[in-house]
Design a protein around this motif. Structure first.
Motif, PDB file in Angstrom:
ATOM      1  N   VAL A 140       0.835  -1.203   0.000  1.00 63.57           N
ATOM      2  CA  VAL A 140       0.000   0.000   0.000  1.00 63.57           C
ATOM      3  C   VAL A 140       0.872   1.255   0.000  1.00 63.57           C
ATOM      4  CG1 VAL A 140      -1.690   1.320   1.358  1.00 63.57           C
ATOM      5  CG2 VAL A 140      -2.001  -1.139   1.012  1.00 63.57           C
ATOM      6  N   LYS A 141       1.975   1.209   0.724  1.00 60.61           N
ATOM      7  CA  LYS A 141       2.896   2.355   0.752  1.00 60.61           C
ATOM      8  C   LYS A 141       3.430   2.634  -0.655  1.00 60.61           C
ATOM      9  CE  LYS A 141       7.017   4.078   3.051  1.00 60.61           C
ATOM     10  NZ  LYS A 141       8.119   3.796   3.953  1.00 60.61           N
ATOM     11  N   LEU A 143       1.931   1.765  -3.476  1.00 59.39           N
ATOM     12  CA  LEU A 143       0.789   2.212  -4.286  1.00 59.39           C
ATOM     13  C   LEU A 143       0.439   3.675  -4.032  1.00 59.39           C
ATOM     14  CD1 LEU A 143      -1.512  -0.943  -4.095  1.00 59.39           C
ATOM     15  CD2 LEU A 143      -0.316  -0.056  -6.122  1.00 59.39           C
ATOM     16  N   ASN A 144       0.708   4.162  -2.836  1.00 57.70           N
ATOM     17  CA  ASN A 144       0.422   5.552  -2.503  1.00 57.70           C
ATOM     18  C   ASN A 144       1.548   6.509  -2.895  1.00 57.70           C
ATOM     19  OD1 ASN A 144      -2.172   5.197  -1.448  1.00 57.70           O
ATOM     20  ND2 ASN A 144      -1.360   4.617   0.557  1.00 57.70           N
ATOM     21  N   ASP A 145       2.621   5.967  -3.427  1.00 54.72           N
ATOM     22  CA  ASP A 145       3.779   6.768  -3.819  1.00 54.72           C
ATOM     23  C   ASP A 145       3.790   6.923  -5.343  1.00 54.72           C
ATOM     24  OD1 ASP A 145       6.270   7.868  -4.386  1.00 54.72           O
ATOM     25  OD2 ASP A 145       7.350   6.578  -2.971  1.00 54.72           O
ATOM     26  N   GLU A 146       3.421   8.114  -5.818  1.00 51.55           N
ATOM     27  CA  GLU A 146       3.353   8.354  -7.258  1.00 51.55           C
ATOM     28  C   GLU A 146       4.702   8.160  -7.945  1.00 51.55           C
ATOM     29  OE1 GLU A 146       1.472  12.049  -8.316  1.00 51.55           O
ATOM     30  OE2 GLU A 146      -0.195  11.682  -6.943  1.00 51.55           O
ATOM     31  N   GLU A 149       5.257   4.621  -9.585  1.00 53.99           N
ATOM     32  CA  GLU A 149       4.150   4.174 -10.424  1.00 53.99           C
ATOM     33  C   GLU A 149       4.505   2.970 -11.284  1.00 53.99           C
ATOM     34  OE1 GLU A 149       3.002   6.658 -13.851  1.00 53.99           O
ATOM     35  OE2 GLU A 149       4.734   7.897 -13.321  1.00 53.99           O
ATOM     36  N   HIS A 152       3.355  -0.160  -9.554  1.00 50.60           N
ATOM     37  CA  HIS A 152       1.953  -0.270  -9.147  1.00 50.60           C
ATOM     38  C   HIS A 152       1.254  -1.493  -9.719  1.00 50.60           C
ATOM     39  CE1 HIS A 152       1.525   4.249  -7.879  1.00 50.60           C
ATOM     40  NE2 HIS A 152       2.458   3.590  -7.205  1.00 50.60           N
TER      41      HIS A 152
END
Length: 175
Positions: A140-141, A143-146, A149, A152
């Motif tokens: 999740v960390k 996935l939350n970091d653009e 990407e 992802h």
């Protein structure tokens, strides 16, 4: 000559390409034979060439649950300086055959942040096969970091595997 004597000669060959090809033959439909495992355990102690090591990791990727020496070797290879060796370790540790290997989950989590993007991708996609909720937060960390990407898609694959475990459906994890 018998097949055993040929295998013994191949893994002692001076060429890492020949040794690597012999090591890759250890993985079979029913796992490594006792003789192959014995040869591999000898090789674990002496092999230094990165190509041969990555093939040895691949050949033993389904044996970590069965043998503590192999499990330790796979974990050690997850820290190898060569990214191709770490890639094979990410695959070996991020599979259902490694879900009982002590330290596999932590090693895969570490590999998810590897400097080599391909290592990180393999670790992210394989993490769900371990069916351990400890991998969710690091995924999740990411996935939350653009800025990450490129990882992802593999993170989502790892989560989907953990949730549904397609095609075997042996594990199902709501988390």
């Amino acid at each position: 000559p018998s097949l055993d004597s040929v295998a013994d000669r191949l893994v002692k060959n001076e060429s890492p390409l020949v040794r690597g090809k012999a090591y890759s033959a250890f993985s079979g439909l029913f796992g490594a034979s006792d003789k192959d495992l014995s040869i591999a355990k000898d090789a674990i102690k002496t092999e230094k060439d990165p190509y041969a090591l990555q093939e040895l990791v691949a050949g033993l990727s389904n044996e970590g649950n069965k043998d503590p020496d192999v499990a330790k070797f796979l974990l050690d290879m997850s820290k190898h300086e060569n990214s191709f060796v770490r890639r094979k370790a990410a695959i070996a540790l991020g599979n259902t055959w490694s879900n009982k290997v002590e330290g596999a989950v932590d090693a895969v989590i570490t590999l998810m942040s590897d400097d080599d993007e391909n290592v990180a991708k393999l670790a992210c996609s394989g993490a769900g096969k371990l069916n351990d909720e400890k991998v969710i937060e690091p995924i999740v960390k990411i996935l939350n970091d653009e800025s990450k990407e490129k990882l992802h898609g593999e993170c989502v694959r790892g989560l989907a595997t953990m949730w549904l475990d397609y095609p075997t459906h042996k594990n199902h994890n709501e988390a």
